[in-house]
Design a protein around this motif. Structure first.
Motif, short mmCIF file in Angstrom:
data_model
loop_
_atom_site.label_atom_id
_atom_site.label_comp_id
_atom_site.label_asym_id
_atom_site.label_seq_id
_atom_site.Cartn_x
_atom_site.Cartn_y
_atom_site.Cartn_z
N PRO B 83 -3.50 2.69 6.87
CA PRO B 83 -2.69 1.89 5.94
C PRO B 83 -3.44 0.69 5.36
O PRO B 83 -4.31 0.11 6.03
N GLU B 85 -3.67 -3.10 4.60
CA GLU B 85 -3.08 -4.16 5.41
C GLU B 85 -2.34 -5.21 4.59
O GLU B 85 -1.49 -5.91 5.12
N SER B 101 2.01 -7.47 5.98
CA SER B 101 3.13 -6.78 6.64
C SER B 101 3.87 -7.76 7.56
O SER B 101 5.00 -7.53 7.94
N ARG B 353 -8.81 -6.16 3.32
CA ARG B 353 -8.55 -4.85 3.91
C ARG B 353 -7.34 -4.15 3.28
O ARG B 353 -6.86 -3.15 3.80
#
Lengths: 396, 529
Positions: B83, B85, B101, B353
């Motif tokens: 995923p 980030e 997140s 990222r």
């Protein structure tokens, strides 16, 4: 209160989340970040560096070392070749599992045993009459796990004297990292390509630093136990104290498990000279086991439908869980799921479970309890083979 | 030549492969034919420069259906998703916004621009998630035809209506508005910060030839947001080894189930006789006969070139001609000596990222669109930048990196005509690098190699019409039962035994696999095989 491991000066500086737990009396990082996602994905896509020093480690040395270990362990350790590692369990006299761990043969008559719980007394008590010395090196030997697809390349950058390209699965080699003597074993708890590094506790900091520096070009990150827990469920590995309980610590007989009941049948070498629990295991082998350990896949479609009835998108905890959950065939409870996790890799909701043996065949379906929006319901769980995730690179 | 083949699939993109895998899994004998030496179509990984592997075209995975991952056991065949980030938006004034997140972390970031926005942000996400929940089942649905008298289709339509009716009144209105509003208007209802709205609105324009203030773009916002709902279950991500690995994993599964796959097998014609598709003819003349032909390539290519207008009715031909491909984006791929640092947030932190968006204001995005409207590429385009090698070291040599830059707008139809693209390619590449270098001054010094792909190049290389990786815009008049043409949205075509299974049919583009899976299900259900 827990005490620091030899890597504490390094791990504590990096653990910005302050999320720690007690692992066998030591401070262990749950996750360095507020959640374990990055660490989990590093294990699967790059590499994660994990402090596993709290493992219990015993050195068994002497002319009878192999005979002794073959007697204590359910596996015939005499067949372990020099620099081979063997995964095994040991049982009490009634064939109930006390602990599982590894035995590494470091020399002709020199072995290291690892276990999840303290086992010195148990080993010593059964060493009478064998020409062995048993030394507890739990605190003097530090250990790191470097796990993930880039772990080999990182170790090749930092280590001397070991041929890592030819170090096979479950083998161990002596090596040096910047001149510091270490042992590197191709073992681990993630079910992926990975290594464990064993070293003197006083050398912990320089070895950690060297691995982190070299690892930075290979995507390596420090990883904690939360990420490990997801990978070990994907790998289908059991955990003592969670998926089964040590026979020496069970208040009731019914809580104890034989190796056959926890998926360790393959580690039992039954027909040989006497060993601890042999008679009881022979009997159980003949008569069948009451429980079996299985892998479960829990229906995602049903989970979605269940949450949809509440007007919600599906929800699962982000971390692996380890509270026992009942399993039912109709109204009757037929076992319990002992740990599980959503697998971000497989996109599956997975669990490990103890079920009555007649429910253990792959393809068997039954119900698992699931609480959605404060209501207890059930979802269909299907028995599937373990490991759930088994990449070729693990052994290649 | 008597044939044993049940189906020939035109094109080895990820949807063609998904369709093949599902049919093979159901025991049908299928053959996939791909023109290029590599599989994947727009979802392809190529070692463009030695040691540097790029997701050359489609660069992130968002909507790949989890049931496809499970059904086809894609992880067993090498699929691993990582995923993203975060979403990082550097700003020219030295400030920046990064959404994570971690809610609290995001809240602190957004608070720098508006405390009110930071407070409402979780409620917005929840509302979008609920919308996503409504839309999601539609993704794996064969679109019912509202003009149909077929009871089965009317039943499906009724179910859809019931679902809609079951929503609260507020939600129903919200949904209706969402289908007609612009992304910016929609976001205006929630937020006040221009920075936040600008960077969120770009999801409404990716792959469309529209501006963030164009009506209808709010829906596309949702289409992209779908990839974010349910957090860990389906999130935007990289594929280990590049997006080509998605295609290769699907191909691995398809082969495992017995499908045949041929590369370097360009198709000249779809054989049509007496109104029936009977197979294909390769360039060079080889004929491959089969019961069905399933095309995963775009409708222009399928009908106007491979079938030929002579086999089709004028009305249908006209609808297909009007189907808008309108490639509007390009791609710049860089091999880098080191990770470039952003002026506003130095260092190689976790903010790199995820994806990095050059979308500093709504006006900036509108100005970028203005140029495109008049047939020029944006001098200061919207960029979506990812550095997959930070999370997936397998795509670059140790310590080196790959950077993928998605660029909008780069209209296929330049004022001077599409054929003028080769002469403007490097200038276009320069504009992209110049734009990014304003935020990232060390970028130029760290570039080892660069690959510039204009929509014209994308068309030349992959065969995707006008270089649109979504095989046609996701605009309102060409989604759901209108994709690619009214009455022909159920994977069938006017040519009997010719089916469609690519991004040009419902539910559209992105590395989703749903068109391929839906088509396979519909074919098996139809009883023609």
């Amino acid at each position: 209160m827990p005490v620091p491991t030899p890597f504490h000066s390094r791990t504590s500086a990096l653990c910005t989340s302050y999320r720690w737990k007690d692992w066998a009396g030591f401070y262990a990082v749950c996750s360095y970040d507020t959640n374990h996602d990055r660490e989990y994905f590093a294990f699967r896509h790059a590499a994660g560096l994990l402090d596993v020093s709290p493992l219990f480690k015993y050195r068994v040395v002497g002319s009878d070392a192999a005979e002794f270990l073959a007697f204590v362990m359910a596996r015939d350790i005499r067949r372990v070749k020099p620099f081979q590692v063997s995964y095994c369990c040991f049982c009490d006299g009634k064939g109930k599992v006390i602990d599982d761990g590894t035995v590494a043969r470091l020399g002709e008559t020199d072995y290291r045993v690892t276990s999840a719980s303290p086992s010195l007394r148990w080993l010593q008590e059964h060493a009478r009459g064998f020409g062995v010395q048993i030394r507890d090196e739990s605190e003097s030997v530090a250990a790191l796990a470097l796990q993930g697809p880039t772990s080999r390349e990182i170790l090749k950058q930092v280590s001397q004297d070991a041929d890592l390209d030819h170090l096979r699965f479950f083998r161990i080699a002596q090596a040096r990292i910047d001149g510091i003597p270490v042992e590197i074993s191709r073992t681990g708890y993630t079910g992926d390509l990975g290594y464990e590094i064993w070293l003197r506790a006083q050398d912990a900091s320089p070895v950690w630093d060297r691995l982190m520096t070299a690892g930075s070009s290979y995507g390596a990150v420090p990883a904690g136990l939360d990420a490990l827990d997801v990978t070990r469920v994907e790998a289908g590995f059991i955990l003592q104290g969670v998926d089964y309980h040590s026979a020496t610590r069970c208040p009731t007989e019914s809580r104890k498990s034989s190796p056959f009941e926890i998926g360790l049948e393959w580690t039992v070498d039954l027909e040989r000279e006497p060993f601890m629990g042999q008679e009881a295991l022979r009997l159980e082998k003949r008569e069948g086991s009451r429980w079996s350990l299985v892998g479960l896949e829990i229906s995602w479609e049903e989970l979605e439908r269940l949450y949809e009835t509440h007007g919600l998108p599906p929800h699962l905890p982000a971390a692996a869980w380890r509270t026992a959950v009942p399993l039912y065939d109709g109204q009757r409870q037929i076992g319990r799921a002992t740990s599980g996790s959503w697998s971000p890799l497989l996109k599956k909701n997975l669990a490990l479970a103890s079920v009555e043996t007649r429910y253990a065949e792959p393809g068997k379906r039954f119900q698992i309890e699931h609480t959605a929006e404060y209501e207890r319901r059930t979802l269909t769980a299907t028995v599937v083979p373990r490991p759930f995730f088994n990449p070729e690179r693990k052994r290649a | 030549m008597a044939s044993q083949l049940d189906a020939v699939i035109v094109g080895g993109g990820h949807n063609g492969l998904v369709c093949a895998a599902y049919l093979a899994r159901a025991g049908r004998k299928v053959m996939v034919l791909e023109r290029r030496p590599v599989l994947g179509g727009a979802a392809v990984s190529e070692e463009v420069f030695p040691g540097f592997t790029f997701s050359v075209f489609s660069y992130v995975v968002s909507l790949l259906r989890p049931e496809i991952i499970r059904d086809l056991e894609l992880s067993r065949f090498g699929l691993q998703l990582i995923p993203l980030e975060c979403a990082f938006t550097p700003l020219p004034d030295g400030n920046s916004l990064c959404r994570w997140s971690d809610w609290e972390q995001s809240r602190r970031e957004i608070e720098r621009f508006s405390k009110r926005d930071a407070e409402i942000y979780p409620a917005y996400s929840q509302a979008m998630m609920q919308m996503g929940r409504f839309v999601k089942p539609i993704l794996s649905m064969t679109p019912p035809d509202p003009a149909s008298r077929n009871p089965a289709e009317l039943w499906e339509l009724l179910q859809l209506g019931r679902r809609f009716a079951a929503l609260g009144e507020e939600e129903r209105f919200l949904k209706l508005k969402m289908f007609t509003m612009s992304a910016v208007d929609f976001l205006d209802r929630w937020f006040e910060s221009d920075v936040l709205k600008a960077t969120m609105s770009v999801s409404g324009i990716i792959g469309t030839f529209q501006g963030v203030r164009s009506p209808g773009t709010a829906y596309v916002l949702l289409h992209h947001y779908m990839g974010e709902i349910d957090g860990a279950f389906r999130s935007w991500g990289f594929s280990r080894g590049g997006t080509g690995q998605v295609s290769l994993a699907i191909a691995g599964s398809a082969r495992h189930h017995g499908a045949g796959i041929r590369t370097e097998a360009p198709i000249e014609k779809i054989l049509v006789k007496d109104g029936l598709a009977r197979g294909v003819v390769l360039e060079g003349g080889e004929e491959i006969l089969s019961k069905l032909v399933i095309s995963s390539v775009d409708p222009h290519l399928t009908f106007l070139k491979m079938v030929g207008p002579e086999h089709l009715e004028d009305e249908f031909i006209e609808a297909i001609r009007r189907y808008k491909l309108r490639g509007s984006s390009g791609k710049v791929n860089l091999a880098l000596d080191r990770v470039p640092e952003f002026k506003c947030r130095p260092g190689v932190g976790p903010h790199l990222r995820g994806d990095v968006a050059i979308s500093p204001s709504i006006d900036y995005l509108e100005r970028a669109y203005d140029e495109a409207k008049y047939g020029r590429y944006s001098r200061r385009p919207y960029l979506n930048v990812v550095i997959p090698s930070l999370c997936d070291p397998s795509v670059a040599p140790p310590g080196k990196h790959v950077m993928s830059i998605f660029v909008q707008y780069a209209p296929y139809h330049l004022r001077e005509g599409a054929a003028a693209w080769p002469s403007q390619r490097e200038a276009f590449g320069d504009a992209v690098i110049d734009t990014l270098a304003e935020y990232c001054p060390t970028l130029r010094d760290s570039i080892l190699h660069r690959q510039v792909l204009t929509p014209w190049d994308i068309e030349q290389i992959t065969g995707l019409g006008e270089g649109n990786i979504f095989q046609g815009e996701l605009s309102l008049e060409q989604i759901f039962f209108l994709r690619p043409a009214p009455r022909w949205a159920r994977y069938r075509t006017p040519v009997r035994n010719l089916w469609m299974c690519g991004s040009a049919v419902h539910p559209g583009g992105g590395i989703m696999g749903a068109p391929g899976a839906n088509a396979a299900r519909e074919i098996l259900r139809s009883g023609t095989l």
